[in-house]
Write an enzyme that holds these catalytic residues in place. Structure first.
Site, short mmCIF file in Angstrom:
data_model
loop_
_atom_site.label_atom_id
_atom_site.label_comp_id
_atom_site.label_asym_id
_atom_site.label_seq_id
_atom_site.Cartn_x
_atom_site.Cartn_y
_atom_site.Cartn_z
CB SER A 65 -0.88 0.04 1.27
OG SER A 65 -1.80 -1.01 1.28
CB ILE A 66 0.36 4.54 -1.68
CG1 ILE A 66 0.54 4.07 -3.13
CG2 ILE A 66 0.90 5.96 -1.50
CD1 ILE A 66 -0.24 4.86 -4.15
CB ILE A 77 -8.95 5.21 1.47
CG1 ILE A 77 -9.82 6.45 1.69
CG2 ILE A 77 -8.16 4.92 2.72
CD1 ILE A 77 -10.81 6.29 2.83
CE1 TYR A 115 -7.25 5.78 -11.54
CE2 TYR A 115 -7.94 8.06 -11.83
CZ TYR A 115 -7.42 7.06 -11.04
OH TYR A 115 -7.06 7.32 -9.73
CE LYS A 139 -7.65 8.68 -6.74
NZ LYS A 139 -7.54 8.47 -5.29
CB THR A 174 -1.40 -0.96 -4.66
OG1 THR A 174 -2.34 -0.27 -5.49
CG2 THR A 174 -0.16 -0.12 -4.47
N1 NAD Z 1 -1.58 2.28 -7.09
C1 NAD Z 1 -1.51 3.29 -7.93
O1 NAD Z 1 -1.03 3.16 -9.06
C2 NAD Z 1 -1.99 4.65 -7.51
C3 NAD Z 1 -1.55 5.77 -8.22
C4 NAD Z 1 -2.01 7.02 -7.83
C5 NAD Z 1 -2.87 7.14 -6.75
N2 NAD Z 1 -3.28 6.03 -6.08
C6 NAD Z 1 -4.18 6.22 -4.93
O2 NAD Z 1 -3.49 5.85 -3.75
C7 NAD Z 1 -4.45 5.55 -2.76
C8 NAD Z 1 -4.06 4.25 -2.08
O3 NAD Z 1 -4.21 3.15 -2.96
P1 NAD Z 1 -3.12 2.01 -3.12
O4 NAD Z 1 -2.74 1.97 -4.56
O5 NAD Z 1 -2.08 2.13 -2.09
O6 NAD Z 1 -3.99 0.66 -2.90
P2 NAD Z 1 -4.36 -0.15 -1.57
O7 NAD Z 1 -5.37 -1.16 -2.03
O8 NAD Z 1 -3.16 -0.65 -0.90
O9 NAD Z 1 -5.05 0.95 -0.66
C9 NAD Z 1 -6.39 1.35 -0.81
C10 NAD Z 1 -6.94 1.48 0.60
O10 NAD Z 1 -8.26 2.01 0.58
C11 NAD Z 1 -8.90 1.45 1.69
N3 NAD Z 1 -10.36 1.62 1.63
C12 NAD Z 1 -11.21 1.27 0.63
N4 NAD Z 1 -12.48 1.54 1.01
C13 NAD Z 1 -12.41 2.08 2.26
C14 NAD Z 1 -13.38 2.54 3.19
N5 NAD Z 1 -14.69 2.49 2.93
N6 NAD Z 1 -12.95 3.03 4.38
C15 NAD Z 1 -11.64 3.07 4.68
N7 NAD Z 1 -10.67 2.63 3.85
C16 NAD Z 1 -11.06 2.14 2.65
C17 NAD Z 1 -8.49 -0.01 1.63
O11 NAD Z 1 -8.76 -0.66 2.86
C18 NAD Z 1 -7.01 0.13 1.34
O12 NAD Z 1 -6.27 0.20 2.54
C19 NAD Z 1 -5.80 5.55 -3.44
O13 NAD Z 1 -6.42 6.81 -3.25
C20 NAD Z 1 -5.44 5.38 -4.91
O14 NAD Z 1 -6.41 5.89 -5.78
C21 NAD Z 1 -2.85 4.79 -6.43
#
Ligand code: NAD
Length: 261
Positions: free
Chosen positions: A26-27, A99, A162, A169, A200
């Site tokens: 996770s990020i 999240i 997306y 976003k 992720t």
């Molecule tokens: N992975 C990528 O390429 C990428 C790129 C840019 C931005 N992001 C953003 O980074 C953020 C983290 O995502 P990630 O890629 O680390 O994936 P991840 O799956 O590890 O994390 C997503 C998190 O969201 C949480 N979540 C979902 N529904 C929820 C709720 N109702 N209440 C509380 N928590 C909830 C999950 O439990 C999880 O911990 C997100 O906003 C995602 O859009 C991801």
């Protein structure tokens, strides 16, 4: 990053609440890890009992002094987390919102086919929850603070597959700017962080994500993909007084991909 270099304790004793750790990829875990590496105290949340067993070992590893359940769509849970922050820490310096969620059918179909309900749920969990968190966090940031929300390039340019997350976003980035404006007088800075693609669990819900990864590596001026610690250390820097005049930005942590035509 040269991992042999011990990071300086630039956030020693600061309190950082990081929302969104699901697992080691996770990020949010990269953020919590980086904050801990610069000596901040961290607090983590986990989505539910099923997620707890994956997050708990990471919380122990990072000596998290707060570890609480949080599903932002369950009434009262967010308030309970901030009550615990107030009780245990009595203040807060950093908030990370990492999240995102949308119902699978609404996420994987095009925007035209996204239902009203799916759109609203995606917006609530992935965007408005940040506004709710900011409202609860601000009174605890008595000496100022920094808030972060994770966005993506698809907020501003069309990224194939997306879908509904693009408008969501875009709204999140706009919320960061308006919150930066409203909270600036309290010394609270708010940023959207826009990482390049990272493998992720959330990303696995996007169709053809591997193509995005390959493209990002090929097009990056810096020649490679970013990792979660790159995102974490960027947030750690932005939370220090070195970045005290920056607020309301969308900062790309993408090896420079966003500058390319
Ligand atoms: N992975 C990528 O390429 C990428 C790129 C840019 C931005 N992001 C953003 O980074 C953020 C983290 O995502 P990630 O890629 O680390 O994936 P991840 O799956 O590890 O994390 C997503 C998190 O969201 C949480 N979540 C979902 N529904 C929820 C709720 N109702 N209440 C509380 N928590 C909830 C999950 O439990 C999880 O911990 C997100 O906003 C995602 O859009 C991801």
């Amino acid at each position: 990053m040269n991992t042999k270099i011990k990071p300086a304790p630039i956030l020693e004793g600061k309190k950082a609440l990081v929302i969104g750790v699901a697992n080691r990829h996770s990020i949010a875990y990269g953020c919590a890890n980086a904050f801990r590496a610069v000596q901040a105290d961290v607090g983590l949340t986990y989505l539910n009992e099923k997620a707890k067993k994956f997050v708990e070992p990471l919380a122990n590893e990072l000596e998290a002094s707060i570890f609480a359940p949080l599903d932002v769509s369950v009434p009262g849970q967010l308030e309970a987390v901030f009550d615990e922050v107030a009780r245990k820490w009595k203040r807060l310096d950093v908030l990370v919102h990492s999240i995102a969620w949308a119902p699978k059918d609404d996420l994987q179909g095009g925007l035209l086919d996204c239902s009203a309900d799916g759109f609203a749920k995606a917006m609530d969990v992935s965007c408005h929850s940040f506004v709710r968190m900011a409202k609860l966090a601000a009174p605890l940031m008595k000496e100022g603070g920094t808030m972060f929300a994770m966005s993506y390039y698809g907020a501003n340019k069309v990224v194939a597959n997306y879908n509904v997350m693009g408008p969501v976003k875009a709204a999140l980035e706009a919320c960061c700017r308006y919150l930066a404006y409203e909270l600036g007088p309290k010394g609270i800075r708010v940023h959207a962080i826009s990482p390049g693609p990272l493998k992720t669990r959330a990303a696995s819900g996007l169709k053809d994500f591997d193509i995005l990864l390959n493209e990002a590596a090929r097009r990056a001026p810096l020649g490679e993909l970013v990792d979660i610690m790159d995102v974490g250390y960027t947030c750690a820097y932005l939370a220090t007084p070195y970045a005290r005049r920056l607020s309301g930005e969308t900062l790309y942590v993408d090896g420079g991909v966003n500058i390319m035509a």
